[in-house]
Design a protein around this motif. Structure first.
Motif, PDB file in Angstrom:
ATOM      1  N   ASP A 163      67.038   5.169 -54.757  1.00  0.00           N
ATOM      2  CA  ASP A 163      67.951   4.138 -54.878  1.00  0.00           C
ATOM      3  C   ASP A 163      68.557   3.615 -53.671  1.00  0.00           C
ATOM      4  OD1 ASP A 163      67.911   4.592 -57.795  1.00  0.00           O
ATOM      5  OD2 ASP A 163      69.630   6.003 -57.471  1.00  0.00           O
ATOM      6  N   GLY A 164      67.356   3.621 -52.699  1.00  0.00           N
ATOM      7  CA  GLY A 164      67.841   2.878 -51.092  1.00  0.00           C
ATOM      8  C   GLY A 164      68.520   3.984 -50.214  1.00  0.00           C
ATOM      9  N   ILE A 165      68.454   5.191 -50.586  1.00  0.00           N
ATOM     10  CA  ILE A 165      69.268   5.989 -49.799  1.00  0.00           C
ATOM     11  C   ILE A 165      68.329   7.196 -49.748  1.00  0.00           C
ATOM     12  CG2 ILE A 165      71.071   7.750 -50.021  1.00  0.00           C
ATOM     13  CD1 ILE A 165      72.582   5.991 -51.747  1.00  0.00           C
ATOM     14  N   ASP A 166      68.073   7.482 -48.311  1.00  0.00           N
ATOM     15  CA  ASP A 166      67.754   8.720 -47.720  1.00  0.00           C
ATOM     16  C   ASP A 166      68.452   9.847 -47.450  1.00  0.00           C
ATOM     17  OD1 ASP A 166      65.038   7.491 -47.882  1.00  0.00           O
ATOM     18  OD2 ASP A 166      65.184   6.555 -45.822  1.00  0.00           O
ATOM     19  N   SER A 167      68.209  10.956 -48.027  1.00  0.00           N
ATOM     20  CA  SER A 167      69.095  12.138 -47.814  1.00  0.00           C
ATOM     21  C   SER A 167      68.351  13.374 -48.078  1.00  0.00           C
ATOM     22  CB  SER A 167      69.990  12.189 -48.837  1.00  0.00           C
ATOM     23  OG  SER A 167      69.425  12.471 -50.218  1.00  0.00           O
ATOM     24  N   GLY A 168      69.060  14.392 -47.534  1.00  0.00           N
ATOM     25  CA  GLY A 168      68.134  15.648 -47.560  1.00  0.00           C
ATOM     26  C   GLY A 168      69.409  16.724 -47.882  1.00  0.00           C
ATOM     27  N   THR A 169      68.805  18.115 -48.288  1.00  0.00           N
ATOM     28  CA  THR A 169      69.699  19.019 -48.591  1.00  0.00           C
ATOM     29  C   THR A 169      69.175  20.488 -48.322  1.00  0.00           C
ATOM     30  OG1 THR A 169      71.249  19.984 -50.034  1.00  0.00           O
ATOM     31  CG2 THR A 169      69.279  19.320 -50.889  1.00  0.00           C
ATOM     32  N   CYS A 170      69.749  21.413 -48.049  1.00  0.00           N
ATOM     33  CA  CYS A 170      69.187  22.660 -47.601  1.00  0.00           C
ATOM     34  C   CYS A 170      69.458  23.337 -49.026  1.00  0.00           C
ATOM     35  CB  CYS A 170      69.920  23.484 -46.596  1.00  0.00           C
ATOM     36  SG  CYS A 170      69.679  22.910 -45.040  1.00  0.00           S
ATOM     37  N   VAL A 171      68.337  24.305 -49.500  1.00  0.00           N
ATOM     38  CA  VAL A 171      68.279  25.153 -50.653  1.00  0.00           C
ATOM     39  C   VAL A 171      67.988  26.578 -50.192  1.00  0.00           C
ATOM     40  CG1 VAL A 171      67.360  25.149 -52.802  1.00  0.00           C
ATOM     41  CG2 VAL A 171      67.498  23.219 -52.007  1.00  0.00           C
ATOM     42  N   THR A 172      69.087  27.305 -50.681  1.00  0.00           N
ATOM     43  CA  THR A 172      68.835  28.886 -50.327  1.00  0.00           C
ATOM     44  C   THR A 172      69.482  29.562 -51.348  1.00  0.00           C
ATOM     45  OG1 THR A 172      71.141  29.043 -49.356  1.00  0.00           O
ATOM     46  CG2 THR A 172      69.376  28.357 -47.702  1.00  0.00           C
ATOM     47  N   HIS A 173      68.697  30.690 -51.696  1.00  0.00           N
ATOM     48  CA  HIS A 173      68.903  31.485 -52.870  1.00  0.00           C
ATOM     49  C   HIS A 173      68.467  32.699 -52.644  1.00  0.00           C
ATOM     50  CE1 HIS A 173      65.799  29.392 -54.738  1.00  0.00           C
ATOM     51  NE2 HIS A 173      65.514  30.320 -55.330  1.00  0.00           N
ATOM     52  N   ILE A 174      69.201  33.767 -53.129  1.00  0.00           N
ATOM     53  CA  ILE A 174      68.691  35.212 -53.177  1.00  0.00           C
ATOM     54  C   ILE A 174      68.303  35.424 -54.781  1.00  0.00           C
ATOM     55  CG2 ILE A 174      68.980  37.410 -52.810  1.00  0.00           C
ATOM     56  CD1 ILE A 174      70.707  36.644 -50.660  1.00  0.00           C
ATOM     57  N   ARG A 175      67.394  35.894 -54.921  1.00  0.00           N
ATOM     58  CA  ARG A 175      66.893  36.158 -56.493  1.00  0.00           C
ATOM     59  C   ARG A 175      66.372  37.545 -56.801  1.00  0.00           C
ATOM     60  NH1 ARG A 175      63.139  31.605 -59.282  1.00  0.00           N
ATOM     61  NH2 ARG A 175      63.589  31.148 -56.983  1.00  0.00           N
ATOM     62  N   TRP A 176      66.924  38.463 -57.778  1.00  0.00           N
ATOM     63  CA  TRP A 176      66.624  39.433 -57.948  1.00  0.00           C
ATOM     64  C   TRP A 176      65.722  39.467 -59.360  1.00  0.00           C
ATOM     65  CZ3 TRP A 176      67.222  44.597 -56.521  1.00  0.00           C
ATOM     66  CH2 TRP A 176      67.098  45.661 -57.245  1.00  0.00           C
ATOM     67  N   GLY A 177      64.587  39.961 -59.509  1.00  0.00           N
ATOM     68  CA  GLY A 177      63.537  39.917 -60.582  1.00  0.00           C
ATOM     69  C   GLY A 177      63.511  41.368 -60.985  1.00  0.00           C
ATOM     70  N   ASN A 178      63.554  41.397 -62.366  1.00  0.00           N
ATOM     71  CA  ASN A 178      63.086  42.906 -63.177  1.00  0.00           C
ATOM     72  C   ASN A 178      62.260  42.491 -64.217  1.00  0.00           C
ATOM     73  OD1 ASN A 178      63.182  45.391 -63.641  1.00  0.00           O
ATOM     74  ND2 ASN A 178      64.949  45.680 -64.496  1.00  0.00           N
ATOM     75  N   LEU A 179      61.201  42.337 -64.087  1.00  0.00           N
ATOM     76  CA  LEU A 179      60.133  42.100 -65.088  1.00  0.00           C
ATOM     77  C   LEU A 179      60.108  43.270 -66.184  1.00  0.00           C
ATOM     78  CD1 LEU A 179      57.679  40.449 -63.022  1.00  0.00           C
ATOM     79  CD2 LEU A 179      59.347  39.454 -64.196  1.00  0.00           C
ATOM     80  N   THR A 180      59.808  43.035 -67.485  1.00  0.00           N
ATOM     81  CA  THR A 180      59.702  43.867 -68.515  1.00  0.00           C
ATOM     82  C   THR A 180      58.194  44.275 -68.931  1.00  0.00           C
ATOM     83  OG1 THR A 180      59.968  42.031 -70.140  1.00  0.00           O
ATOM     84  CG2 THR A 180      61.993  43.295 -69.715  1.00  0.00           C
ATOM     85  N   SER A 181      57.340  43.375 -68.457  1.00  0.00           N
ATOM     86  CA  SER A 181      55.858  43.837 -68.922  1.00  0.00           C
ATOM     87  C   SER A 181      55.039  43.078 -67.712  1.00  0.00           C
ATOM     88  CB  SER A 181      55.392  43.398 -69.995  1.00  0.00           C
ATOM     89  OG  SER A 181      55.657  42.015 -70.370  1.00  0.00           O
TER      90      SER A 181
END
Length: 181
Positions: A163-181
């Motif tokens: 839409d005519g706009i240039d923008s940026g953003t930081c994406v950070t996260h911590i994820r814990w995964g516990n799979l069942t199989s």
């Protein structure tokens, strides 16, 4: 005497910057189309502690009112297992496996550690559609405590032009995964 006419589907294409909690960055808005063809190809490479994957995808719409836009994207990722474990390729599912630590933490080990980098690109600007163009750069540090439990620290930057706009953003996260199989 009746005349049958196909019903035109109205849908939109949306995409997030590879984080489920984020808003849609790519958004075409409603597109009236008669059909769509999705094409894709992927490749995976594993050599000792190194692994690489890449994928390209394209959606060709049959949307004459919009100029039959093509929406496409690709990503490439390179990973290195710091602790030396090797990923495997599962031909049945077409995926590179999770790591299986040689020394799981539950029995006094340190688990497995992997560092990876990824670049992703998506272009939803074509013909009569202006959904945006997104570039994403990211790095991950993953700690596999066992075959089924892992923690990921993700740091990324997404750049969007829409839409005519240039923008940026930081994406950070911590994820814990516990799979069942």
């Amino acid at each position: 005497n009746s005349t049958w006419a196909p019903v035109r589907a109205v849908n939109s294409v949306t995409a997030k910057p590879e984080a489920f909690f984020a808003p849609n960055f790519i958004d075409t808005g409603p597109i009236g189309f008669d059909g769509a063809t999705n094409l894709g190809a992927e490749v995976a490479f594993v050599d000792g502690p190194w692994n690489a994957t890449a994928e390209v995808m394209q959606m060709q719409t049959d949307a004459p009112d919009e100029g039959d836009p093509r929406i496409w994207g690709w990503h490439a990722q390179l990973g290195w297992t710091i602790t030396g474990e090797r990923r495997t390729y599962d031909r049945r599912w077409g995926v590179v496996s999770l790591l299986n630590p040689d020394s799981p933490t539950g029995i006094g080990g340190t688990g497995a550690w992997q560092l990876s980098g990824r670049y992703s690109f998506m272009d939803a600007d074509d013909a009569g559609v202006a959904g945006g163009v997104m570039h994403k750069y990211s790095a991950n540090l993953q700690w596999y405590l066992s075959r089924f439990t892992f923690v990921t620290v993700h740091v990324g930057y997404a750049d969007l032009a829409r839409d005519g706009i240039d923008s940026g953003t930081c994406v950070t996260h911590i994820r814990w995964g516990n799979l069942t199989s």
